[in-house]
Enzyme design. Structure first.
Site: not given
Length: 355
Positions: A290-292, A209, A295
């Protein structure tokens, strides 16, 4: 060859040109976007053996324009950017000391599989520090990789603790070494590229992830394309210099395009409606954290800049989102749908695109 692409002949190692690489478009796009905006968070490349992973990454490092560095500095400190210089260089600038500035190729560092934490992070000579009262620091691979590319082949076989250290440095841009109450930190901003073969085991989901993008590459099946790749490689091995000359103008063109994209990136905007739809897709796919979202937004802006645009479109999202989300999906052992397909299906529904 022109000066921008050629290092001095004495230390010049001939590298297969990036623009000559056939196929593997997803991998090439992910790498280029990370060069335009290193804050995307690196690339994890998973695929079959012998598909040109290492060749492509070395070709990318060779393609990049030279950078200004402070002479004699082991951390490739920038003479201008405060975020990319050591405290010593910053002190010299504050004291208005004159710095010698040289140009060098973007560093490309290979992390060996058996590397220790000391080799990666650097070591402090405690004895010297205590007896002479100086911070005796021996820089590691992270110092060498600052402002460059750090490549870890077979990252899935690397010790989890080391992968954690690499990802922490890549995310924060700094490496801190602490021993016996002595602490040293230096800039470590690099594009982290990991590659591996799924047959040798997967990375833990929480480590996976942390990589910004994930490209899956497969062996080329079309016989014509395979023949073209084999012939190209044979031609390069026979006479590398004349092969490089063939691709010189394309290499310069792509190099120029990357520099322009980096300059244009801060001006690229993304409509609020598109941002809401990106988050709607992430929510629908049940992506943790919230990385998705972050990015995808960064990658879409980098793609727009790469194509000399200042506005992100729905098509940009469609092209980058599978690369940004496929490794963040929860794996259902009963599902045979490829994760990229699942993401595309959701994008098409939310944006009203035809498949």
């Amino acid at each position: 060859m022109t000066a921008t692409l050629q290092a001095p002949p004495k230390n010049r190692r001939v590298v297969f040109p990036f623009t000559a690489i056939v196929g593997q478009e997803q991998m090439k796009l992910a790498l280029l976007l990370n060069v335009i905006d290193p804050k995307i968070g690196g690339v994890m490349i998973m695929g079959d053996r012998g598909t040109g992973k290492s060749t492509t990454i070395r070709a990318l490092a060779d393609l990049l324009p030279e950078i200004d560095v402070v002479a004699g500095d082991p951390f490739n400190s920038s003479p201008i950017d405060v975020e990319m210089m050591t405290d010593d260089i910053r002190d010299k600038i504050d004291r208005q000391e004159e710095l010698t500035i040289i140009q060098k190729k973007v560093p490309m560092v290979d992390l060996p599989l058996g590397a220790t934490e000391d080799r990666v992070c650097g070591t402090i000579d405690i004895e010297k520090a205590l007896s002479e009262g100086v911070k005796a620091f021996e820089p590691g691979l992270l110092a060498k990789a600052n402002r460059g590319i750090l490549y870890v082949d077979e990252v899935n076989l690397l010790d989890d603790h080391l992968v954690d250290v690499l990802l922490d440095s890549a995310a924060s841009g700094w490496n801190t070494v602490e021993r016996e109450g002595i602490s040293i930190r230096h800039p470590a901003r690099f594009v982290l590229v990991g590659s591996g073969n799924p047959e040798e085991g997967e990375l833990r989901p929480q480590l996976l992830d942390r990589f910004g993008m994930h490209a899956e590459i497969r062996t080329v099946k079309e016989p014509d394309l395979r023949v073209q790749i084999v012939e190209q490689r044979g031609e390069f091995d026979r006479d590398p210099q004349s092969f490089l000359t063939q691709y010189e103008s394309q290499q310069q063109e792509l190099q120029k395009k990357l520099v322009q994209a980096q300059e244009l990136l801060p001006k690229v905007t993304m409509d609020y409606d598109i941002r809401v739809k990106v988050s709607e897709i992430c929510s629908e796919l049940d992506i943790d954290g919230l990385r998705g979202d972050i990015v995808t937004n960064r990658a879409a802006k980098a793609l727009a800049a790469f194509e000399s645009r200042t506005e992100v479109t729905a098509d940009d999202i469609r092209r980058v989102m599978p690369l940004c989300l496929r490794h963040r999906l929860r794996k259902d052992p009963l599902e045979s749908i490829d994760s990229g397909y699942k993401v595309e299906k959701s994008i098409n529904r939310v944006f009203g695109l035809t498949e």
